[in-house]
Design a protein around this motif. Structure first.
Motif, PDB file in Angstrom:
ATOM      1  N   GLY A   1       0.814  -1.195   0.000  1.00  0.00           N
ATOM      2  CA  GLY A   1       0.000   0.000   0.000  1.00  0.00           C
ATOM      3  C   GLY A   1       0.849   1.246   0.000  1.00  0.00           C
ATOM      4  N   ALA A   2       0.198   2.406   0.025  1.00  0.00           N
ATOM      5  CA  ALA A   2       0.895   3.673  -0.062  1.00  0.00           C
ATOM      6  C   ALA A   2       1.645   3.994   1.212  1.00  0.00           C
ATOM      7  CB  ALA A   2      -0.103   4.772  -0.386  1.00  0.00           C
ATOM      8  N   GLY A   3       1.157   3.505   2.339  1.00  0.00           N
ATOM      9  CA  GLY A   3       1.784   3.812   3.605  1.00  0.00           C
ATOM     10  C   GLY A   3       1.536   2.689   4.587  1.00  0.00           C
ATOM     11  N   VAL A   4       2.009   2.902   5.823  1.00  0.00           N
ATOM     12  CA  VAL A   4       1.764   1.931   6.881  1.00  0.00           C
ATOM     13  C   VAL A   4       0.336   2.122   7.390  1.00  0.00           C
ATOM     14  CG1 VAL A   4       2.480   1.142   9.157  1.00  0.00           C
ATOM     15  CG2 VAL A   4       4.201   1.943   7.519  1.00  0.00           C
ATOM     16  N   SER A   5      -0.389   1.045   7.440  1.00  0.00           N
ATOM     17  CA  SER A   5      -1.783   1.101   7.862  1.00  0.00           C
ATOM     18  C   SER A   5      -1.965   0.365   9.176  1.00  0.00           C
ATOM     19  CB  SER A   5      -2.676   0.474   6.783  1.00  0.00           C
ATOM     20  OG  SER A   5      -4.025   0.457   7.191  1.00  0.00           O
ATOM     21  N   GLN A   6      -2.650   1.010  10.123  1.00  0.00           N
ATOM     22  CA  GLN A   6      -2.908   0.381  11.409  1.00  0.00           C
ATOM     23  C   GLN A   6      -4.404   0.342  11.677  1.00  0.00           C
ATOM     24  OE1 GLN A   6       0.633   2.715  13.628  1.00  0.00           O
ATOM     25  NE2 GLN A   6      -0.292   1.074  14.874  1.00  0.00           N
ATOM     26  N   SER A   7      -4.830  -0.736  12.315  1.00  0.00           N
ATOM     27  CA  SER A   7      -6.238  -0.834  12.697  1.00  0.00           C
ATOM     28  C   SER A   7      -6.377  -1.564  14.021  1.00  0.00           C
ATOM     29  CB  SER A   7      -7.026  -1.576  11.603  1.00  0.00           C
ATOM     30  OG  SER A   7      -6.517  -2.883  11.424  1.00  0.00           O
ATOM     31  N   PRO A   8      -7.408  -1.219  14.800  1.00  0.00           N
ATOM     32  CA  PRO A   8      -8.288  -0.072  14.585  1.00  0.00           C
ATOM     33  C   PRO A   8      -7.575   1.238  14.889  1.00  0.00           C
ATOM     34  CG  PRO A   8      -8.734  -1.058  16.720  1.00  0.00           C
ATOM     35  CD  PRO A   8      -7.675  -1.922  16.064  1.00  0.00           C
ATOM     36  N   SER A   9      -8.180   2.347  14.534  1.00  0.00           N
ATOM     37  CA  SER A   9      -7.562   3.630  14.859  1.00  0.00           C
ATOM     38  C   SER A   9      -7.785   3.980  16.325  1.00  0.00           C
ATOM     39  CB  SER A   9      -8.117   4.735  13.962  1.00  0.00           C
ATOM     40  OG  SER A   9      -9.523   4.779  14.055  1.00  0.00           O
ATOM     41  N   ASN A  10      -8.898   3.534  16.866  1.00  0.00           N
ATOM     42  CA  ASN A  10      -9.220   3.726  18.274  1.00  0.00           C
ATOM     43  C   ASN A  10      -9.792   2.440  18.843  1.00  0.00           C
ATOM     44  OD1 ASN A  10      -8.991   6.701  19.272  1.00  0.00           O
ATOM     45  ND2 ASN A  10      -9.843   6.854  17.227  1.00  0.00           N
ATOM     46  N   LYS A  11      -9.432   2.166  20.096  1.00  0.00           N
ATOM     47  CA  LYS A  11      -9.957   0.971  20.758  1.00  0.00           C
ATOM     48  C   LYS A  11     -10.162   1.284  22.231  1.00  0.00           C
ATOM     49  CE  LYS A  11     -10.850  -3.483  21.373  1.00  0.00           C
ATOM     50  NZ  LYS A  11     -12.036  -4.154  20.757  1.00  0.00           N
ATOM     51  N   VAL A  12     -11.388   1.086  22.687  1.00  0.00           N
ATOM     52  CA  VAL A  12     -11.694   1.224  24.112  1.00  0.00           C
ATOM     53  C   VAL A  12     -12.011  -0.170  24.623  1.00  0.00           C
ATOM     54  CG1 VAL A  12     -13.156   2.268  25.867  1.00  0.00           C
ATOM     55  CG2 VAL A  12     -12.592   3.552  23.782  1.00  0.00           C
ATOM     56  N   THR A  13     -11.361  -0.584  25.682  1.00  0.00           N
ATOM     57  CA  THR A  13     -11.556  -1.921  26.205  1.00  0.00           C
ATOM     58  C   THR A  13     -11.650  -1.879  27.716  1.00  0.00           C
ATOM     59  OG1 THR A  13     -10.744  -4.205  26.109  1.00  0.00           O
ATOM     60  CG2 THR A  13      -9.106  -2.492  26.465  1.00  0.00           C
ATOM     61  N   GLU A  14     -12.271  -2.897  28.266  1.00  0.00           N
ATOM     62  CA  GLU A  14     -12.384  -2.986  29.715  1.00  0.00           C
ATOM     63  C   GLU A  14     -11.132  -3.635  30.286  1.00  0.00           C
ATOM     64  OE1 GLU A  14     -17.247  -3.428  30.127  1.00  0.00           O
ATOM     65  OE2 GLU A  14     -15.917  -5.132  30.568  1.00  0.00           O
ATOM     66  N   LYS A  15     -10.767  -3.176  31.456  1.00  0.00           N
ATOM     67  CA  LYS A  15      -9.625  -3.751  32.157  1.00  0.00           C
ATOM     68  C   LYS A  15      -9.791  -5.264  32.260  1.00  0.00           C
ATOM     69  CE  LYS A  15      -7.443  -3.613  36.719  1.00  0.00           C
ATOM     70  NZ  LYS A  15      -7.455  -2.981  38.066  1.00  0.00           N
TER      71      LYS A  15
END
Lengths: 110, 113
Positions: B1-15
């Motif tokens: 791809g054109a660049g480095v891709s990361q997913s998800p962009s945001n993640k909220v999780t429980e302890k």
């Protein structure tokens, strides 16, 4: 082992005045050195790199840095600051991995 | 791809939950790095992959952290039994060889509540 020191955690300049962000490194061999910029809520962008060619390195957006082996320094400069230069700047030395300095936050006042 | 891709962009999780973060490097880049950036701080090295060599795991903060990479493609960073101190932006980077510059993704912002 490699390490990086950025002497100023925060630098504030007026628009149109020169910028100097200081960086000193420690490396057991001839280093590869980089400056990255991080704008708020954006990714890291490479400004410039030194890899044992010319000691004065020119980067994007008018920035440049000079490698001085005798001083183990790689300071970042720009002749005239622009408002859009306000960001966090990281000096980086490459060893086994990229070792980041703690960063310098640049503020540009109107 | 054109660049480095990361997913998800945001993640909220429980302890206490496990999370998995994904990184797609630039095609052909043999080196892949994971870093962590806590709020207002610099980048903390986690792990480094270079081709088919054994990864450098020296930066992983505890055995709750692990990472895998399949060949020279996708990498996943797994955090088990998440703790609040794991809250940070996790950045992935790749480079075409060990001595060239690294290109960074936009990061995954992990919030543990």
């Amino acid at each position: 082992a490699q390490s990086v020191t950025q002497l100023d955690s925060h630098v504030s300049v007026s628009e149109g005045t020169p910028v100097l962000l200081r960086c000193n490194y420690s490396s057991s061999y001839s280093p590869s050195l980089f400056w990255y910029v991080q704008h708020p809520n954006k990714g890291l962008q490479l400004l410039l790199k030194y890899t044992s060619a010319a000691t004065l390195v020119k980067g994007i957006n008018g920035f440049e840095a000079e490698f001085k082996k005798s001083e183990t320094s790689f300071h970042l400069t720009k002749p005239s600051a622009h408002m859009s230069d306000a960001a966090e700047y990281f000096c980086v030395v490459k060893g086994q991995n990229f070792v980041f300095g703690p960063g310098t936050r640049l503020s540009v006042l109107p | 791809g054109a660049g480095v891709s990361q997913s998800p962009s945001n993640k909220v999780t429980e302890k206490g939950k496990d999370v998995e973060l994904r990184c797609d490097p630039i095609s052909g880049h043999t080196a892949l790095y994971w870093y962590r950036q806590r709020l207002g701080q610099g980048l903390e090295f986690l792990i480094y992959f270079q081709g088919n060599s054994a990864p450098d795991k020296s930066g992983l903060p505890s055995d709750r952290f692990s990472a895998e990479r399949t060949g020279e493609s996708v990498s996943t960073l797994t955090i088990q039994r998440t703790q609040q101190e794991d809250s940070a932006v996790y950045l992935c980077a790749s480079s075409s060889s060990p001595n060239t510059e690294a290109f960074f993704g936009q990061g995954t912002r992990l919030t543990v509540v």
